[in-house]
Design a protein around this motif. Structure first.
Motif, PDB file in Angstrom:
ATOM      1  N   ALA A  40      25.529  64.910  66.811  1.00  0.00           N
ATOM      2  CA  ALA A  40      25.496  66.365  66.682  1.00  0.00           C
ATOM      3  C   ALA A  40      24.826  66.767  65.383  1.00  0.00           C
ATOM      4  N   ASN A  43      20.312  66.707  64.062  1.00  0.00           N
ATOM      5  CA  ASN A  43      19.374  67.797  63.831  1.00  0.00           C
ATOM      6  C   ASN A  43      20.121  68.957  63.181  1.00  0.00           C
ATOM      7  N   ALA A  46      21.930  71.853  65.322  1.00  0.00           N
ATOM      8  CA  ALA A  46      23.271  71.688  65.879  1.00  0.00           C
ATOM      9  C   ALA A  46      24.328  71.994  64.839  1.00  0.00           C
ATOM     10  N   LEU A  49      24.478  75.702  64.370  1.00  0.00           N
ATOM     11  CA  LEU A  49      25.159  76.366  65.483  1.00  0.00           C
ATOM     12  C   LEU A  49      26.670  76.225  65.348  1.00  0.00           C
ATOM     13  N   ARG A  50      27.121  75.011  64.949  1.00  0.00           N
ATOM     14  CA  ARG A  50      28.562  74.789  64.815  1.00  0.00           C
ATOM     15  C   ARG A  50      29.128  75.672  63.713  1.00  0.00           C
TER      16      ARG A  50
ATOM     17  N   ARG B 178      31.650  77.588  71.886  1.00  0.00           N
ATOM     18  CA  ARG B 178      30.698  76.507  71.692  1.00  0.00           C
ATOM     19  C   ARG B 178      30.202  75.983  73.048  1.00  0.00           C
ATOM     20  N   ASN B 182      26.409  76.944  74.629  1.00  0.00           N
ATOM     21  CA  ASN B 182      25.472  75.854  74.884  1.00  0.00           C
ATOM     22  C   ASN B 182      24.986  75.875  76.322  1.00  0.00           C
ATOM     23  N   VAL B 228      23.065  67.465  76.164  1.00  0.00           N
ATOM     24  CA  VAL B 228      23.999  68.531  75.778  1.00  0.00           C
ATOM     25  C   VAL B 228      25.223  68.515  76.685  1.00  0.00           C
ATOM     26  N   LEU B 231      27.368  65.728  75.468  1.00  0.00           N
ATOM     27  CA  LEU B 231      27.823  65.978  74.106  1.00  0.00           C
ATOM     28  C   LEU B 231      28.885  67.066  74.079  1.00  0.00           C
ATOM     29  N   GLN B 232      28.688  68.136  74.858  1.00  0.00           N
ATOM     30  CA  GLN B 232      29.647  69.235  74.809  1.00  0.00           C
ATOM     31  C   GLN B 232      30.966  68.841  75.451  1.00  0.00           C
TER      32      GLN B 232
END
Lengths: 109, 251
Positions: A40, A43, A46, A49-50, B178, B182, B228, B231-232
């Protein structure tokens, strides 16, 4: 049971580890928290965004609480103003918990 | 994709519509619910058919089921500790429900139920209610010391306690936003680039050649969205594990 192998490591697990290290396959062997952070946090977008989500969600909750308190007590701007400030602080606290130093040492966060 | 009148309809894909004909319409059974049912059936089928052979050397499906089981089990034990085994069924269900929602949404003509904030927020509220109940049942009223870190000056209590409470309550919000953001962002980008393809190819031969660009971008985006999706689902379940760890161990 297999000590006639000489200098080679006896356990199958050791030999597998050694072979994986030779082939460079051991990269995926780290602990899951670090792996998630690596994938995560690889980059910057990411991470951004978090951090943004953490800030905004704290503010959303704080504004909701403040607005609800104001609606209950009919004191419209007072609690809203206080809770916007508190929500900003809570957002910063969230980000600090996410990225701050000292938490990186244990694999929990 | 309604790109006919030079309008990009990127959000129309998230509209709910009744599924299963007249019966579905009468009980408001939408395609979102249908996809949830399909993912539940797929997960159960994967586990049932995977566990059925009971081979010493697993086949493909059994290896999949075993890897799924052992990776989530390892995550629970690593993150929560020995007590994490109690929460393994919950974490497993959560991970695969989110994962299948993300993955099935990438198929054409399907629907991503994790792209609705109602779904993700309901999951996150479920998580936070469970975490709070676990913490209260293990530690009793001592749980409320979580909101005031030990060693902090007493004078700052009126400032620290509201901040900590807001921070605690913002967990379900950030957890749900989140995942939802996404998923929505990925699918909107798909829709925008594929409407570029249609609009450019309507502009003659040169436009059709140029439309290879957004097409290639969409292909690359599909790979990114697969990442993604995993990952999510992983982030959602590992954050649940971390919150459960906090609840069980309290600091």
């Amino acid at each position: 049971m297999s000590d006639d192998k000489g200098s080679r490591p006896t356990s199958f697990e050791d030999r597998l580890d050694q072979a994986r290290r030779r082939q460079g396959l051991d990269a995926s062997n780290s602990d899951p928290a670090q792996a998630g952070k690596g994938a995560a946090g690889g980059n910057a977008m990411a991470v951004g965004l978090r951090v943004g989500v953490e800030l905004v969600s704290a503010l959303v909750v704080a504004v909701a609480i403040g607005w609800w308190l104001d609606r209950t007590f009919h004191t419209l701007p007072v609690f809203l103003i206080v809770f916007v400030l508190l929500g900003g602080a809570a957002g910063i606290a969230n980000v600090w918990r996410l990225l701050g130093p000292g938490r990186a040492a244990p694999p929990k966060r | 994709m309604a790109a006919e009148a030079h309008a990009i309809d990127a959000l129309g894909q998230f509209a709910l519509s009744p599924a299963l004909g007249a019966i579905g319409a009468s009980v408001n059974f939408t395609q979102s619910n249908l996809m949830m049912l399909i993912s539940a059936v797929l997960i159960l089928g994967m586990l049932y058919l995977g566990a059925k052979p009971r081979a010493v050397v697993p086949g493909r499906l059994q290896a999949l089921a075993e890897i799924a089981y052992s990776s989530i089990h390892g995550m629970c034990v690593d993150q929560i500790g020995h007590e994490g085994k109690r929460f393994f069924p919950f974490i497993f269900t959560l991970f695969f429900f989110v994962l299948l929602g993300n993955l099935l949404g990438l198929l054409p003509f399907s629907f991503t139920y994790t792209s609705h904030i109602a779904v993700t927020f309901a999951l996150a509220v479920l998580v936070i209610v469970l975490v709070t109940i676990v913490a209260l049942s293990i530690h009793g009223l001592h749980f409320f010391s979580y909101f005031f870190p030990a060693g902090a000056p007493k004078l700052l209590a009126p400032l620290i306690i509201p901040v900590e409470v807001i921070s605690y309550l913002s967990r379900p919000v950030s957890l749900s936003i989140r995942l939802f953001a996404n998923m929505v962002a990925g699918h909107v980008m798909f829709a925008v680039f594929s409407s570029f393809i249609v609009m450019m190819s309507a502009a003659g031969v040169l436009g059709t050649i140029g439309a290879v660009g957004p097409l290639a971008l969409n292909v690359a985006l599909m790979g990114f969205e697969l990442l993604v999706a995993f990952l999510q689902a992983y982030v959602f379940s590992i954050l649940t594990c971390i919150y459960l760890h906090d609840a069980v161990h309290l600091h």
